[in-house]
Design an enzyme around this catalytic site. Structure first.
Site, mmCIF file in Angstrom:
data_model
loop_
_atom_site.group_PDB
_atom_site.id
_atom_site.type_symbol
_atom_site.label_atom_id
_atom_site.label_comp_id
_atom_site.label_asym_id
_atom_site.label_seq_id
_atom_site.Cartn_x
_atom_site.Cartn_y
_atom_site.Cartn_z
ATOM 1 N N SER A 23 0.640 105.402 13.951
ATOM 2 C CA SER A 23 -0.090 106.655 13.707
ATOM 3 C C SER A 23 0.599 107.573 12.694
ATOM 4 O O SER A 23 -0.090 108.148 11.842
ATOM 5 C CB SER A 23 -0.336 107.383 15.028
ATOM 6 O OG SER A 23 -1.193 106.603 15.827
ATOM 7 N N LYS A 72 -2.041 108.136 28.813
ATOM 8 C CA LYS A 72 -3.473 108.372 28.564
ATOM 9 C C LYS A 72 -4.247 108.839 29.807
ATOM 10 O O LYS A 72 -5.206 109.582 29.681
ATOM 11 C CB LYS A 72 -4.132 107.108 27.994
ATOM 12 C CG LYS A 72 -3.796 106.852 26.529
ATOM 13 C CD LYS A 72 -4.601 105.670 26.013
ATOM 14 C CE LYS A 72 -4.377 105.448 24.539
ATOM 15 N NZ LYS A 72 -5.299 104.442 23.978
ATOM 16 N N ASN A 93 -7.000 110.243 24.502
ATOM 17 C CA ASN A 93 -6.067 109.830 23.440
ATOM 18 C C ASN A 93 -5.904 110.884 22.351
ATOM 19 O O ASN A 93 -5.121 110.691 21.431
ATOM 20 C CB ASN A 93 -6.492 108.478 22.830
ATOM 21 C CG ASN A 93 -7.680 108.610 21.890
ATOM 22 O OD1 ASN A 93 -8.438 109.565 21.959
ATOM 23 N ND2 ASN A 93 -7.841 107.634 21.018
ATOM 24 N N ASP A 108 -11.282 106.330 21.245
ATOM 25 C CA ASP A 108 -11.180 104.863 21.180
ATOM 26 C C ASP A 108 -12.561 104.190 21.204
ATOM 27 O O ASP A 108 -12.768 103.172 20.533
ATOM 28 C CB ASP A 108 -10.347 104.313 22.348
ATOM 29 C CG ASP A 108 -8.849 104.447 22.098
ATOM 30 O OD1 ASP A 108 -8.446 104.492 20.917
ATOM 31 O OD2 ASP A 108 -8.084 104.507 23.079
ATOM 32 N N GLY A 135 -6.989 99.369 30.284
ATOM 33 C CA GLY A 135 -7.343 100.660 29.693
ATOM 34 C C GLY A 135 -8.276 100.528 28.500
ATOM 35 O O GLY A 135 -9.277 101.247 28.407
HETATM 36 P P1 NAP Z 1 -3.685 97.108 29.740
HETATM 37 O O1 NAP Z 1 -4.246 98.366 30.277
HETATM 38 O O2 NAP Z 1 -2.337 96.647 30.151
HETATM 39 O O3 NAP Z 1 -4.762 95.948 30.059
HETATM 40 C C1 NAP Z 1 -4.544 94.614 29.694
HETATM 41 C C2 NAP Z 1 -5.586 93.739 30.379
HETATM 42 O O4 NAP Z 1 -5.338 92.393 29.971
HETATM 43 C C3 NAP Z 1 -5.505 93.764 31.908
HETATM 44 O O5 NAP Z 1 -6.797 93.709 32.456
HETATM 45 C C4 NAP Z 1 -4.753 92.470 32.238
HETATM 46 O O6 NAP Z 1 -5.140 91.864 33.450
HETATM 47 C C5 NAP Z 1 -5.226 91.561 31.107
HETATM 48 N N1 NAP Z 1 -4.242 90.504 30.863
HETATM 49 C C6 NAP Z 1 -2.958 90.649 30.482
HETATM 50 N N2 NAP Z 1 -2.375 89.443 30.352
HETATM 51 C C7 NAP Z 1 -3.312 88.517 30.692
HETATM 52 C C8 NAP Z 1 -3.313 87.105 30.790
HETATM 53 N N3 NAP Z 1 -2.225 86.392 30.486
HETATM 54 N N4 NAP Z 1 -4.462 86.491 31.181
HETATM 55 C C9 NAP Z 1 -5.573 87.198 31.464
HETATM 56 N N5 NAP Z 1 -5.622 88.552 31.400
HETATM 57 C C10 NAP Z 1 -4.512 89.195 31.021
HETATM 58 O O7 NAP Z 1 -3.619 97.182 28.136
HETATM 59 P P2 NAP Z 1 -4.645 97.946 27.163
HETATM 60 O O8 NAP Z 1 -4.158 99.306 26.893
HETATM 61 O O9 NAP Z 1 -6.013 97.738 27.703
HETATM 62 O O10 NAP Z 1 -4.441 97.126 25.803
HETATM 63 C C11 NAP Z 1 -4.870 95.792 25.708
HETATM 64 C C12 NAP Z 1 -4.774 95.305 24.252
HETATM 65 O O11 NAP Z 1 -5.629 96.070 23.412
HETATM 66 C C13 NAP Z 1 -3.377 95.399 23.661
HETATM 67 O O12 NAP Z 1 -3.159 94.254 22.877
HETATM 68 C C14 NAP Z 1 -3.469 96.628 22.769
HETATM 69 O O13 NAP Z 1 -2.587 96.569 21.658
HETATM 70 C C15 NAP Z 1 -4.905 96.543 22.288
HETATM 71 N N6 NAP Z 1 -5.454 97.846 21.901
HETATM 72 C C16 NAP Z 1 -5.881 98.004 20.630
HETATM 73 C C17 NAP Z 1 -6.429 99.206 20.237
HETATM 74 C C18 NAP Z 1 -6.908 99.373 18.834
HETATM 75 O O14 NAP Z 1 -7.133 100.521 18.395
HETATM 76 N N7 NAP Z 1 -7.106 98.308 18.093
HETATM 77 C C19 NAP Z 1 -6.539 100.266 21.154
HETATM 78 C C20 NAP Z 1 -6.092 100.066 22.470
HETATM 79 C C21 NAP Z 1 -5.554 98.842 22.833
HETATM 80 P P3 NAP Z 1 -4.733 92.454 34.898
HETATM 81 O O15 NAP Z 1 -5.568 93.687 35.072
HETATM 82 O O16 NAP Z 1 -5.118 91.360 35.818
HETATM 83 O O17 NAP Z 1 -3.271 92.732 34.826
#
Ligand code: NAP
Length: 286
Positions: A23, A72, A93, A108, A135
């Site tokens: 950012s 968040k 955010n 987002d 999230g």
């Molecule tokens: P989070 O809250 O930790 O959620 C991750 C999710 O993925 C959870 O539901 C988790 O399952 C699941 N998961 C993790 N490892 C897994 C596996 N090996 N097999 C199956 N499911 C799995 O993270 P988040 O904030 O949502 O972020 C997720 C991704 O989005 C990250 O890579 C982040 O960098 C990306 N992101 C990108 C942006 C953008 O602007 N491009 C914005 C936000 C996030 P459980 O619930 O069962 O643990």
């Protein structure tokens, strides 16, 4: 970078850790292009210091700030007002100051939607399948509803956690909108969707060889379907490379990141953010 003097105003991002954040590069490039006397700084803030940190930012006259992991959700009770979209997603955010009060929103969902809105698709006939129930998935659900998709299928690895995710929407207007599944439903769901979205971190650096879905399953997507990965490091992820090899359209997470930032900056500055400068700065930082 703006020339810093006694009148320089402050923006920034709070998170823990925050050193990896793209950012500051994006926002400072945009601010420089607009010749505004503002700097955007990283503010590392541990969870136990969140309340004191927010008070400190107010005391220092900070104009606004971005919020990243792990604040968040926990910041919400510390804000005086949040927008309906932030309420629905359950996460903030972007925060700004209004009359001695902090107001928050979530950009987002709009960031997620931006590259889809740029396509000439009739979203009322698209029922997306979303991998992951964390999230970022919450913003994706809200974004798909806003786009006009009639329903959404969320797939999680843990039956209990995905059921809790489902329950958490029941008090919102989207209570009946989403259906949840565990991973074993994918062979049935994937051939029926024209939009498959990865919101898990599977395939993110350093595990760049991993894909949440094997190529054999991606091959069952209908022709011309979109594979959308929220991951932006690497770019494209293995998931997107495999989907592309099967003739699918691909979208990575970089544009979502740029657009959510541009919407926030527009609010702080009171003038349109230069999106192209932000995009260039992000791509150079990756
Ligand atoms: P989070 O809250 O930790 O959620 C991750 C999710 O993925 C959870 O539901 C988790 O399952 C699941 N998961 C993790 N490892 C897994 C596996 N090996 N097999 C199956 N499911 C799995 O993270 P988040 O904030 O949502 O972020 C997720 C991704 O989005 C990250 O890579 C982040 O960098 C990306 N992101 C990108 C942006 C953008 O602007 N491009 C914005 C936000 C996030 P459980 O619930 O069962 O643990």
């Amino acid at each position: 970078m703006a020339k810093i003097n006694g009148k320089t105003k402050l923006l920034g991002v709070i998170g823990h850790p925050v050193a990896h954040s793209r950012s500051p590069a994006m926002h400072n490039a945009a601010i420089a292009q607009l010749h505004r006397n503002i700097v955007y700084l990283p503010f590392p803030l541990a969870p136990e210091d969140l309340a004191a940190g927010i008070e400190g930012l107010a005391a220092l006259g900070v104009v606004g700030f971005s919020v990243t992991i792990p604040h968040k959700q926990t910041i919400i009770p510390l804000l005086q007002e949040i927008t309906p979209i932030a309420q629905q997603i359950g996460a903030v955010n972007t925060v700004w100051r209004v009359d001695q009060a902090w107001h928050g929103t979530n950009t987002d969902a709009a960031g997620f939607m931006a590259p889809l809105q740029a396509l000439d698709w009739d979203w009322s006939s698209v029922a997306p399948v979303v991998l992951g129930n964390g999230g970022a998935c919450r913003a994706v659900v809200a974004g798909c509803a806003e786009l006009g998709c009639p329903e959404i299928h969320v797939v999680g690895r843990d039956a209990e956690r995905v059921a809790r995710f489902h329950a958490s929407w029941q008090t919102t207007a989207l209570g009946n909108y989403l259906q949840v599944y565990t991973w074993d439903a994918l062979p049935r769901l994937i051939p029926q969707t024209r939009l498959l979205i990865n919101t898990t971190p599977i395939g993110m650096e350093p595990q760049t060889e991993d894909s949440p879905v094997p190529v054999e399953l991606l091959a069952t997507l209908p022709p011309g379907a979109i594979a959308y990965d929220l991951i932006y490091t690497p770019r494209p992820s293995r998931f997107l490379q495999l989907a592309q090899s099967q003739g699918m359209m691909i979208i990575d997470g970089s544009e979502m990141l740029v657009q959510q930032g541009a919407i926030a900056l527009t609010r702080w500055l009171g003038e349109p953010a230069p999106v192209e400068a932000m995009r260039q700065a992000l791509l150079e930082s990756l």
